[in-house]
Design a protein around this motif. Structure first.
Motif, PDB file in Angstrom:
ATOM      1  N   LYS A   1     -23.633  -6.452  11.631  1.00  0.00           N
ATOM      2  CA  LYS A   1     -22.357  -5.822  11.968  1.00  0.00           C
ATOM      3  C   LYS A   1     -22.431  -4.314  11.720  1.00  0.00           C
ATOM      4  O   LYS A   1     -23.072  -3.868  10.779  1.00  0.00           O
TER       5      LYS A   1
ATOM      6  N   GLU B   1     -20.041  -0.784  11.349  1.00  0.00           N
ATOM      7  CA  GLU B   1     -18.681  -0.307  11.109  1.00  0.00           C
ATOM      8  C   GLU B   1     -18.227   0.640  12.225  1.00  0.00           C
ATOM      9  O   GLU B   1     -19.020   1.378  12.804  1.00  0.00           O
TER      10      GLU B   1
ATOM     11  N   GLN C   1      -3.664  -1.790  14.074  1.00  0.00           N
ATOM     12  CA  GLN C   1      -2.961  -2.972  14.558  1.00  0.00           C
ATOM     13  C   GLN C   1      -1.496  -2.923  14.138  1.00  0.00           C
ATOM     14  O   GLN C   1      -1.165  -2.716  12.975  1.00  0.00           O
TER      15      GLN C   1
ATOM     16  N   ASN D   1      -6.759 -16.523   9.317  1.00  0.00           N
ATOM     17  CA  ASN D   1      -8.172 -16.449   9.666  1.00  0.00           C
ATOM     18  C   ASN D   1      -8.904 -15.739   8.537  1.00  0.00           C
ATOM     19  O   ASN D   1      -8.391 -15.682   7.417  1.00  0.00           O
ATOM     20  N   ASP D   2     -10.074 -15.190   8.811  1.00  0.00           N
ATOM     21  CA  ASP D   2     -10.866 -14.586   7.730  1.00  0.00           C
ATOM     22  C   ASP D   2     -10.252 -13.297   7.200  1.00  0.00           C
ATOM     23  O   ASP D   2     -10.666 -12.797   6.161  1.00  0.00           O
ATOM     24  N   PHE D   3      -9.254 -12.757   7.896  1.00  0.00           N
ATOM     25  CA  PHE D   3      -8.774 -11.422   7.552  1.00  0.00           C
ATOM     26  C   PHE D   3      -7.350 -11.383   7.021  1.00  0.00           C
ATOM     27  O   PHE D   3      -6.992 -10.438   6.327  1.00  0.00           O
TER      28      PHE D   3
ATOM     29  N   GLN E   1      -9.990 -14.111  20.119  1.00  0.00           N
ATOM     30  CA  GLN E   1     -11.052 -13.241  19.614  1.00  0.00           C
ATOM     31  C   GLN E   1     -11.910 -12.706  20.746  1.00  0.00           C
ATOM     32  O   GLN E   1     -12.283 -11.524  20.759  1.00  0.00           O
TER      33      GLN E   1
ATOM     34  N   ASN F   1     -11.855  -8.722  21.323  1.00  0.00           N
ATOM     35  CA  ASN F   1     -13.116  -8.031  21.027  1.00  0.00           C
ATOM     36  C   ASN F   1     -13.657  -7.296  22.247  1.00  0.00           C
ATOM     37  O   ASN F   1     -14.181  -6.180  22.148  1.00  0.00           O
TER      38      ASN F   1
ATOM     39  N   ILE G   1      -7.266  -8.639  13.223  1.00  0.00           N
ATOM     40  CA  ILE G   1      -8.580  -8.240  13.715  1.00  0.00           C
ATOM     41  C   ILE G   1      -9.377  -7.596  12.590  1.00  0.00           C
ATOM     42  O   ILE G   1      -8.849  -6.795  11.820  1.00  0.00           O
ATOM     43  N   GLU G   2     -10.648  -7.924  12.532  1.00  0.00           N
ATOM     44  CA  GLU G   2     -11.527  -7.355  11.509  1.00  0.00           C
ATOM     45  C   GLU G   2     -11.614  -5.830  11.679  1.00  0.00           C
ATOM     46  O   GLU G   2     -11.782  -5.313  12.771  1.00  0.00           O
ATOM     47  N   GLY G   3     -11.492  -5.132  10.550  1.00  0.00           N
ATOM     48  CA  GLY G   3     -11.648  -3.686  10.545  1.00  0.00           C
ATOM     49  C   GLY G   3     -10.427  -2.889  10.926  1.00  0.00           C
ATOM     50  O   GLY G   3     -10.483  -1.658  11.016  1.00  0.00           O
TER      51      GLY G   3
ATOM     52  N   TYR H   1      -3.562  -2.084   9.333  1.00  0.00           N
ATOM     53  CA  TYR H   1      -2.326  -2.785   9.728  1.00  0.00           C
ATOM     54  C   TYR H   1      -1.113  -1.930   9.428  1.00  0.00           C
ATOM     55  O   TYR H   1      -0.943  -1.435   8.307  1.00  0.00           O
TER      56      TYR H   1
END
Length: 485
Positions: A312, A314, A321, A422-424, A448, A452, A478-480, A483
């Protein structure tokens, strides 16, 4: 990344973020003097992406390799009237009729200056379409066309699929029922088969998915069935091959009062599965869901599947978001001021949103575009983007995917708005109940995958794009992202 000639049907998925340079790597390899040059099929999602990659290869070539590459032909830049004719024949699968139409047009208008461009495009299509059948060097094509090359080509090529191929392997096709009804009287051997499938759907409730028996005909038999009649308004091969049917209607609420009736706007949704060629295949994707790939290609199809994930990277630019609302179609319809405020806040940024909410003037000015209309190209590299709402192909799509992959249908289950995670983050989201794991997996992948892809168009990971911003108005975390309310 090198694939060899061993016919062991190895599907290798390499998953890495959009903008990592996956396409750049293979176009570089294809234009250098090594074994990559002459034995690859490169398959892209669209004709536009196909042409872009072919042009990039031609620009990068280090020597005269023009004869070592070819691109499957299409009808770009045809006049609208001729394009309408050839598209109709393509859409109904009348390829021999298409060939005859082109030959007659070229012979009739050869030397006509007003039609010279059409003649050139059509004649080139004929020549290239024949040439690709025996071409032994590199071929650049589309996902769809890559499924319909000749055995001779498959036997000498390995395949690189640029982007997720699952939506081509499992296709949900919508056919207006009125087109089927106009076609049926003109059919012979296929009439009874197709009519039975249509009756199954019409005797069921709206959005109820019913399995049906697929029938596989060779192309010459299809051509013979439709050759004598010009009154064919749908692709009978798709209708024959479909494995499930469902009746739908864009005015679904209107039809609820008569769920077993009929309506002139009724659509037949059909599930068609396409077999990926049994060749070593490399899939380069930022959005493919590894677990779904394993469930489908390994557990169901028993294909030889492996995957690798790129590290991944960055973002150098900023991902923001906004979570004040759901920004769904229903939300935007009930609260039109939300979209007004977004447009006011992002006057000069490209806004990506559902078709129903596109502003015509802003679209013509290049400031709005429909979700799903973006190509897998670099044209938005470094541009500020604004994404409004989550994708939702609908419950028929999710449930037909579940049937294709897992062999079950849950007609009684619907999505609902509830707390999810979810994971975030933990959030409110429109999804299926937690006990329906596979439907949830498909729904999450849908969100996703599209988000993405859209976010990746701005290439936030590139250092030179450190000032670029992508704003996402949706509640799916969303990852990264940063918010904000």
């Amino acid at each position: 990344m090198v694939l060899n000639y061993l016919k062991n049907d190895r599907i290798l998925l390499i998953k890495g973020g959009t903008g990592l340079g996956k396409s750049t790597i293979y176009t570089n390899l294809l234009t250098t003097e090594n074994e990559w040059i002459d034995d690859k099929i490169i398959a892209l999602p669209t004709n536009k992406a196909k042409r872009y990659v072919y042009e990039e290869i031609m620009k990068k070539r280090t020597k005269d390799i023009k004869n070592k590459f070819m691109m499957t032909p299409d009808f770009e830049n045809l006049s609208s009237d001729v394009y309408k004719d050839v598209s109709k024949l393509q859409n109904i699968g009348a390829y021999e009729q298409l060939k005859t139409y082109i030959e007659e047009y070229v012979n009739k208008y050869a030397g006509d200056k007003n039609r010279a461009k059409n003649v050139l495009i059509l004649n080139n299509y004929l020549i290239q379409n024949e040439a690709v059948k025996d071409f032994t060097n590199a071929i650049v094509t589309t996902h769809t066309r890559a499924l319909y090359l000749t055995d001779k080509v498959y036997n000498t090529h390995n395949i690189i699929y640029d982007e997720d191929i699952l939506n081509e392997a499992i296709k949900i096709i919508e056919v207006p029922i009125k087109n089927i009804e106009k076609t049926l009287p003109n059919l012979k051997e296929s009439k009874e088969i197709i009519q039975k499938k249509l009756e199954v759907a019409q005797q069921s409730k709206y959005r109820e998915i019913i399995p049906v028996e697929p029938h596989y005909w060779y192309q010459d038999k299809i051509e013979a069935e439709i050759k004598e009649s010009k009154k064919i308004y749908c692709n009978i091969n798709d209708l024959l091959r479909c494995k499930a049917v469902s009746r739908s209607n864009k005015y679904f609420n209107r039809t609820l009062s008569n769920p077993n009736g009929t309506d002139e706007e009724d659509i037949l949704c059909i599930l068609v599965e396409n077999t990926l060629p049994f060749r070593n295949s490399l899939i380069l994707s930022a959005t493919a869901d590894i677990q779904i790939y394993q469930d489908y290609f390994v557990q169901k199809l028993n294909r030889n599947f492996e995957y690798k994930e790129a590290p991944k990277v960055e973002n150098m630019g900023t991902l923001i978001q906004h979570c004040s609302y759901t920004y769904s179609k229903d939300c935007l319809n009930k609260n039109p001021n939300i979209l007004t405020d977004i447009r006011e806040k992002h006057k000069n940024d490209l806004i990506i949103l559902p078709h129903d909410f596109i502003d015509r003037d802003r679209k013509e000015a290049g400031l709005e575009i429909e979700t799903g209309k973006l190509e897998s190209l670099d044209s938005l590299n470094g541009r500020n983007l604004v994404i409004v709402g989550l994708p939702n192909r609908g419950e028929i799509h999710h449930k037909m995917f579940e049937y294709a992959i897992y062999g079950v249908i849950h007609n009684e289950i619907s999505m609902r708005n509830a707390w999810d995670e979810n994971d975030f983050a933990k959030f409110q989201f429109f999804n299926y109940p937690k006990e329906y794991e596979n439907l949830r997996k498909i729904r999450n992948w849908e969100c996703q995958e599209t988000l993405n892809q859209l976010i990746g168009r701005a290439r936030l990971i590139l250092p030179e794009n450190y000032l670029t911003e992508v704003h996402v108005y949706a509640k799916y975390p969303i990852e990264g992202a940063i918010y904000v309310p």
